[in-house]
Design a protein around this motif. Structure first.
Motif, short mmCIF file in Angstrom:
data_model
loop_
_atom_site.label_atom_id
_atom_site.label_comp_id
_atom_site.label_asym_id
_atom_site.label_seq_id
_atom_site.Cartn_x
_atom_site.Cartn_y
_atom_site.Cartn_z
N GLY A 148 0.79 -1.32 -0.03
CA GLY A 148 0.06 -0.17 -0.17
C GLY A 148 0.87 1.30 0.02
O GLY A 148 2.12 1.31 -0.11
N ILE A 149 0.06 2.30 0.31
CA ILE A 149 0.63 3.70 -0.06
C ILE A 149 1.87 3.59 1.17
O ILE A 149 2.72 4.68 0.84
CB ILE A 149 -0.28 4.92 -0.11
N LEU A 204 -12.82 3.41 1.81
CA LEU A 204 -12.60 3.14 0.35
C LEU A 204 -13.46 2.30 -0.34
O LEU A 204 -13.43 2.02 -1.44
CB LEU A 204 -11.07 3.09 0.13
N ILE A 215 2.48 9.52 -6.18
CA ILE A 215 1.48 8.85 -6.87
C ILE A 215 1.85 8.23 -8.20
O ILE A 215 1.52 7.30 -8.53
CB ILE A 215 0.38 9.67 -6.88
N ALA A 273 -7.47 1.50 -3.72
CA ALA A 273 -7.35 2.69 -3.24
C ALA A 273 -7.88 3.67 -4.48
O ALA A 273 -8.21 2.99 -5.73
CB ALA A 273 -6.04 3.05 -3.17
N PRO A 274 -7.79 5.06 -4.26
CA PRO A 274 -8.48 5.70 -5.45
C PRO A 274 -7.55 5.86 -6.63
O PRO A 274 -7.80 6.35 -7.70
CB PRO A 274 -8.59 7.10 -4.91
N SER A 327 -4.75 -2.09 -1.26
CA SER A 327 -4.89 -0.57 -1.33
C SER A 327 -4.34 -0.11 -2.45
O SER A 327 -4.84 -0.25 -3.77
CB SER A 327 -4.56 0.13 -0.07
N MET A 328 -3.31 0.80 -2.46
CA MET A 328 -2.60 1.29 -3.54
C MET A 328 -2.30 0.05 -4.49
O MET A 328 -2.52 -0.03 -5.94
CB MET A 328 -1.40 2.22 -3.51
N PHE A 385 1.56 11.18 -0.47
CA PHE A 385 0.18 11.56 -1.11
C PHE A 385 0.88 12.84 -2.37
O PHE A 385 -0.14 12.98 -3.18
CB PHE A 385 -0.96 12.21 -0.53
N HIS A 432 -9.73 -0.80 6.99
CA HIS A 432 -8.53 -0.65 6.05
C HIS A 432 -7.40 -1.06 6.84
O HIS A 432 -6.64 -0.38 7.25
CB HIS A 432 -8.38 0.82 5.55
C1 FER Z 1 -6.40 8.14 -1.08
C2 FER Z 1 -6.77 7.60 -0.34
C3 FER Z 1 -6.10 6.48 0.13
C4 FER Z 1 -5.30 7.98 -2.26
C5 FER Z 1 -4.62 6.61 -2.03
C6 FER Z 1 -4.89 6.17 -0.58
C7 FER Z 1 -4.05 8.25 -4.09
C8 FER Z 1 -4.09 4.79 -0.34
C9 FER Z 1 -4.34 4.27 0.92
C10 FER Z 1 -3.32 2.72 0.72
O1 FER Z 1 -2.48 2.53 0.03
O2 FER Z 1 -3.32 2.32 1.95
O3 FER Z 1 -6.92 9.50 -1.77
O4 FER Z 1 -5.14 8.72 -3.37
#
Ligand code: FER
Length: 255
Positions: free
Chosen positions: A59-60, A210, A114, A177-178, A151-152, A109, A237
C-alpha cells in the motif's frame, strides 16, 4: 458466502516444512537504478520444478518489506501448503513506488509519488518479471502468473493486470485505493476480458472508507456479466482484512 480464515492461520507452526524468504536486487531500466524485492520460495522448493508466481503489492505507506513486516505471508502460505490447500508458488513482493527514492517517507500523497505507483507498470513488465524469469525456475505463461495487492497495490493490480491479460490471468484487489482506474477504462471489452481471465477477485472491509471504489468496480462487472468474486468482509482498512484476503485468494490460484 465465503468463510473467513480459520483460527491459527497466521500462527507459526514448528512441525511443518517452511519456505524461504530472500531479498533480491534487479536492475530497473525504468527507474535507472538497482531496486529491491522480496521473494518467497515455497516449502520443499526445488530448482527441478517449475513454479507459478504471485506478484504481491503493498500500500501507500509501504515498500517491498511491508507484507512480510505486517502480513505474515510466509507463515500463512506455509500453513496452507502443509494442509495441502494451495499450489506451491513463488511470491514476489516488489516495491511499487517506481522512483529513485522509493522509501515510504515524507508526504506519501505527493503527486510525484502517486505517479511513481503508475510508473511501476513499466518496472514490473520490463524489468522485474524478466529478472525473476531469468533467476528462478518459473513458468512463463499467462495462466501461471498472478497479480494482487492491498489498497494502492490493489488499484495497481487492477490497472496493470487487466491491461496485461497476456501476462496475468489471476488478479486480486484487496481494498483497492483511488488510484483504481474507472471500471469502463479497466474493462473496455467485457467479452474479451471474460474470455481471458482465470480469476478476478475484489474484496474490502465493510468499515473501510474506500469501499465504494471496489463496490463500483463490482457493480460494473456484474452489469457486464464478467465473472468475478466480490467479497465484503468485516473490518477496516487494515491488516486483519488483508491477511484474510491473502489466505482466501491464494487458495484459488493456479488450480
Ligand atoms: C487516497 C486515499 C488512500 C489515495 C490513496 C490511498 C491516491 C491509499 C491508501 C493505501 O494504500 O493504504 O485518496 O489517493
Amino acid at each position: 458466502m465465503i468463510a473467513s480464515a480459520s483460527a491459527g492461520f497466521d500462527q507459526y507452526r514448528d512441525n511443518i516444512t517452511h519456505g524461504v524468504v530472500e531479498t533480491i536486487e534487479y536492475n530497473s531500466t525504468t527507474v535507472g537504478n538497482v531496486r529491491k524485492a522480496m521473494v518467497y520460495l515455497p516449502p520443499c522448493f526445488s530448482s527441478e520444478m517449475t513454479y507459478p508466481v504471485l506478484y504481491l503489492l503493498h500500500g501507500i505507506g509501504g515498500d517491498e518489506k511491508e507484507w512480510h513486516t505486517h502480513g505474515s505471508p510466509a507463515i500463512i502460505l506455509d500453513n496452507l501448503y502443509a494442509d495441502d490447500l494451495i499450489q506451491p508458488m513463488i511470491v514476489v513482493c516488489p516495491n511499487g513506488r517506481a522512483m529513485s527514492n522509493d522509501r515510504a517517507e515524507g508526504d506519501l500523497f505527493e503527486s510525484e509519488k502517486i505517479r511513481a505507483f503508475e510508473r511501476f507498470e513499466s518496472d514490473l513488465m520490463q524489468d522485474l518479471i524478466p529478472h525473476i524469469e531469468s533467476c528462478y525456475p518459473v513458468a512463463q505463461t499467462r495462466d501461471r502468473r498472478a497479480i494482487a495487492g492491498l489498497s494502492m497495490g490493489g488499484g495497481q493490480s487492477l490497472n496493470i493486470g487487466l491491461r496485461n491479460l497476456d501476462h496475468f490471468t489471476w488478479i486480486g484487489a484487496f481494498s483497492a485505493a483511488p488510484n483504481t482506474k474507472s471500471p469502463e477504462f479497466l474493462v473496455p471489452d467485457p467479452a474479451e476480458t471474460s474470455s481471458l481471465l482465470s480469476l478476478l477477485w475484489l474484496s474490502c472491509g465493510d468499515q473501510d472508507n474506500l469501499i465504494q471504489i471496489s463496490a463500483d468496480v463490482h457493480e460494473y462487472l456484474k452489469q457486464q456479466g464478467i465473472p468475478h468474486i466480490w467479497y465484503e468482509e468485516s473490518g477496516g482498512h487494515d491488516w486483519p482484512v488483508w491477511k484474510n484476503d491473502l489466505y482466501l485468494f491464494s487458495q484459488r490460484l493456479f488450480k
